[in-house]
Motif scaffolding. Structure first.
Motif, short mmCIF file in Angstrom:
data_model
loop_
_atom_site.label_atom_id
_atom_site.label_comp_id
_atom_site.label_asym_id
_atom_site.label_seq_id
_atom_site.Cartn_x
_atom_site.Cartn_y
_atom_site.Cartn_z
N ALA A 151 0.70 -1.44 0.03
CA ALA A 151 -0.17 0.02 -0.18
C ALA A 151 0.53 1.19 -0.20
CB ALA A 151 -0.92 0.17 1.42
N TRP A 152 0.48 2.25 -0.60
CA TRP A 152 0.71 3.88 -0.47
C TRP A 152 1.12 4.69 0.75
CZ3 TRP A 152 4.59 5.78 -3.18
CH2 TRP A 152 4.67 7.40 -3.12
N GLU A 153 1.87 4.44 1.18
CA GLU A 153 2.25 5.13 3.05
C GLU A 153 3.34 6.57 2.52
OE1 GLU A 153 1.55 3.59 6.33
OE2 GLU A 153 3.58 1.76 5.26
N PRO A 154 3.01 7.84 1.74
CA PRO A 154 3.66 8.64 1.08
C PRO A 154 4.41 10.10 2.18
CG PRO A 154 0.97 9.34 1.03
CD PRO A 154 1.33 7.96 1.45
N ASP A 155 4.00 9.21 4.07
CA ASP A 155 4.63 9.86 5.41
C ASP A 155 5.59 9.35 5.32
OD1 ASP A 155 2.39 11.86 5.63
OD2 ASP A 155 1.45 10.25 6.45
N LYS A 156 6.30 8.69 4.68
CA LYS A 156 7.89 7.94 5.01
C LYS A 156 8.70 7.82 4.10
CE LYS A 156 5.94 2.73 7.34
NZ LYS A 156 6.55 3.51 7.96
N GLY A 157 8.11 8.67 2.37
CA GLY A 157 9.41 9.22 1.92
C GLY A 157 9.84 8.53 0.92
N THR A 158 10.86 8.84 0.37
CA THR A 158 11.89 8.26 -0.33
C THR A 158 13.18 8.32 -0.17
OG1 THR A 158 10.46 8.96 -2.32
CG2 THR A 158 13.17 7.86 -2.63
N HIS A 159 14.03 6.78 0.07
CA HIS A 159 15.21 6.52 0.88
C HIS A 159 15.81 5.91 -0.32
CE1 HIS A 159 13.54 7.56 4.90
NE2 HIS A 159 12.62 7.29 4.33
N ILE A 160 16.89 6.37 -0.48
CA ILE A 160 17.81 5.55 -1.86
C ILE A 160 18.98 5.49 -0.37
CG2 ILE A 160 18.99 6.34 -3.83
CD1 ILE A 160 16.26 6.66 -3.45
N GLY A 161 19.26 3.75 -1.09
CA GLY A 161 20.80 3.81 -0.39
C GLY A 161 21.39 3.77 -1.42
N ILE A 162 22.97 4.51 -1.10
CA ILE A 162 23.93 3.98 -2.10
C ILE A 162 25.21 3.27 -1.24
CG2 ILE A 162 25.48 5.11 -3.66
CD1 ILE A 162 23.63 7.52 -3.91
N VAL A 163 25.72 2.48 -2.02
CA VAL A 163 26.51 1.58 -1.55
C VAL A 163 27.63 1.39 -2.68
CG1 VAL A 163 25.85 -0.73 -1.97
CG2 VAL A 163 27.22 -0.78 -0.59
N PRO A 164 28.82 1.57 -2.38
CA PRO A 164 30.32 -0.29 -2.88
C PRO A 164 30.28 -0.33 -3.40
CG PRO A 164 30.64 2.03 -1.59
CD PRO A 164 30.05 1.70 -1.04
N ARG A 165 30.27 -0.65 -5.21
CA ARG A 165 30.33 -1.98 -6.05
C ARG A 165 30.59 -3.15 -5.36
NH1 ARG A 165 29.70 -1.86 -12.20
NH2 ARG A 165 30.05 -4.48 -11.40
N ASP A 166 32.34 -3.12 -4.74
CA ASP A 166 32.59 -3.84 -3.26
C ASP A 166 32.42 -3.33 -2.54
OD1 ASP A 166 34.06 -0.97 -3.55
OD2 ASP A 166 35.95 -2.15 -3.60
N GLY A 167 31.75 -2.91 -1.73
CA GLY A 167 31.59 -2.52 0.08
C GLY A 167 30.53 -3.47 0.43
N SER A 168 29.84 -3.41 1.61
CA SER A 168 29.47 -4.42 2.44
C SER A 168 28.39 -3.25 3.35
CB SER A 168 30.08 -4.57 3.52
OG SER A 168 30.78 -3.68 4.43
#
Length: 473
Positions: free
Chosen positions: A249-266
């Motif tokens: 379901a759509w819960e806009p109050d949670k907002g958008t989160h973008i996680g970025i990790v190096p390709r060789d990262g953990s």
């Protein structure tokens, strides 16, 4: 006994209606001239329910059906087959639908639930000498690349125990395939698993990441140096399911989160950026810049389509539409937000590119120049194709006759050494007035002039999702 499909569901009528037959057509009639250098197979996948479901149908729930167009020496041969998954086989044996669609699992026969079967209906990719039919909550399902007959689940020699996205990314430089699975530790969990497979098809490494909340993570972005996981507020909830409410379901109050990790990262290396609520089914591409930024071109919805609010009400008065935008992330800066720039103001979906330039700076993009559900509105609509030149901002479009709709455009290089964007654009077009489809071939540098060749089917290829090209040896 097989029951009739509901007549009042827009995703079971017209362009979306299931095709009840499998066929082989070794020589399709052709208008125009198929380019002599175009040699290989276009595979297309999409939902095509074998039987009417129990309860209300959802477009994402239909059984997968593959359509293969084999092109060689100016000739086109066609074959279509259902992906014979365990679910398909059990229902075929019983001669009726035994499954509740997405959001109606409580109506499914317990024997179907015990199978935990894929429907394999979203994408089809070639990697490591295997043809894999994909959806996003199960392991990939392998099929024979010529006959389309089933070979069964593929678990990368026992190394994959969870789901695989329908949108793996192929690295054109290393030959690697990167993919992920969401809800990786059980339904509606916030766990993501990133996997890296080498050119030969061997799974080399996996990374466990925990998202801020459970979300439907349909696709992701990979650059030469980083992986981006978009967590949008289309949330998953087991508690809602158990109380008879929508699982997603759509819960806009949670907002958008973008996680970025190096390709060789953990997991310890993940950096989270936040933005306004939105949803993206499909990015076009992403790449690194020389000054430490990451650029992602995305088909962004302001509101997630095809899913309700937590109480079951629609999230908007009109069906949401997507538009192409560019997101820029400054990894060298201290801000936890990202910048958005519009690239086109008309609705679109299914963005693609010259895949030889995936994960790196590029110039040419292609997409369906209409809302993905436009055909549900009837024959007074049409859906064409668009080509955007990202260096100039110029956009070329081709619109078919009224009532006709183009499927996802697939780019094929003119030859191995051709420059970016020098090649052919392939799309399967539904001819609404005749209720049948054509395979259309465009010169990718001049789509506004229309197809240079059409291969004509006598039946319809239903509205589907994704496909890919496998070049001839």
């Amino acid at each position: 006994m097989a029951k009739a499909f509901p007549s009042d569901d827009p995703f079971l009528r017209g362009y979306y209606a299931p095709l009840h037959t499998e066929a082989d057509a070794p020589n399709l009639p052709i208008t125009g001239e198929m380019p002599p250098g175009l040699r290989g197979t276009l595979y297309r996948n999409g939902p095509n329910p074998q039987f009417a479901p129990r309860g209300r149908y959802h477009w994402f729930s239909g059984d997968g059906m593959l359509h293969a167009f084999h092109i060689d020496n100016g000739r086109v041969a066609y074959r279509n087959r259902w992906v014979r998954t365990p679910k398909w086989a059990m229902e075929n044996e019983h001669g009726e639908g035994m499954t509740g669609a997405l959001g109606s699992r409580h109506l499914s026969d317990p024997r179907i639930l015990e199978l935990n079967s894929t429907v394999a209906n979203t994408n089809v990719v070639w990697h490591g000498d295997r043809l894999l039919a994909l959806e996003e909550v199960h392991a990939p399902f392998e099929v024979d690349p010529v006959t389309l007959e089933p070979r069964g689940y593929h678990d990368f020699a026992g190394k994959l125990s969870g789901p695989m996205t329908a949108h793996p990314k192929m690295d054109p430089v290393t030959g690697e395939m990167l993919f992920f699975g969401y809800a990786a530790r059980g339904p509606f969990t916030p766990d993501l698993m990133l996997h890296v497979v080498d050119r030969a098809g061997t799974l080399q490494r996996s990374v466990h990441i925990v998202a801020p909340f459970p979300s439907m993570v349909h696709d992701f972005v990979v650059t030469r140096t980083h992986v981006l996981f978009p967590i949008f507020p289309l949330t998953g909830s087991m508690e809602r399911v158990q109380s008879g409410r929508p699982g997603y379901a759509w819960e806009p109050d949670k907002g958008t989160h973008i996680g970025i990790v190096p390709r060789d990262g953990s997991a310890a290396d993940v950096r989270w950026f936040t933005g306004d609520p939105s949803y993206v089914f499909h990015p076009m591409n992403g790449f690194d810049t020389a000054d430490g930024k990451i650029v992602c071109d995305m088909m962004k919805y302001e509101v997630a389509p095809l899913f309700p609010l937590p109480d079951g009400r629609p999230p908007s008065d009109q069906p949401p539409t997507a538009r192409l935008v560019r997101w820029t992330f400054d990894l060298a800066g201290t801000s936890g937000s990202y910048r958005e720039q519009p690239l086109d103001d008309l609705p679109g979906e299914f963005p693609r590119l010259d895949e030889r330039f995936a994960m790196q700076p590029y110039r040419h993009g292609y997409y369906c120049a209409a809302a993905v559900t436009e055909a549900t509105k009837g024959r007074d609509t049409s859906g064409g194709l668009a080509h955007i030149d990202l260096s100039s901002g110029r956009i070329a479009r081709w619109l078919p006759p009224q009532g006709d709709h183009c499927g996802e455009p697939i780019f094929v290089p003119r030859h191995a050494d051709a420059g970016e964007g020098d090649g052919w654009l392939l799309s399967v077009i539904w001819r609404g007035a005749d209720n049948r489809s054509d395979l259309a071939v465009f010169d990718a540098t001049g789509i506004a002039s229309g197809p240079v060749a059409l291969a004509h089917l006598s039946h319809r290829v239903p509205a589907g999702f994704h496909g890919n090209w496998r070049a001839a040896a």
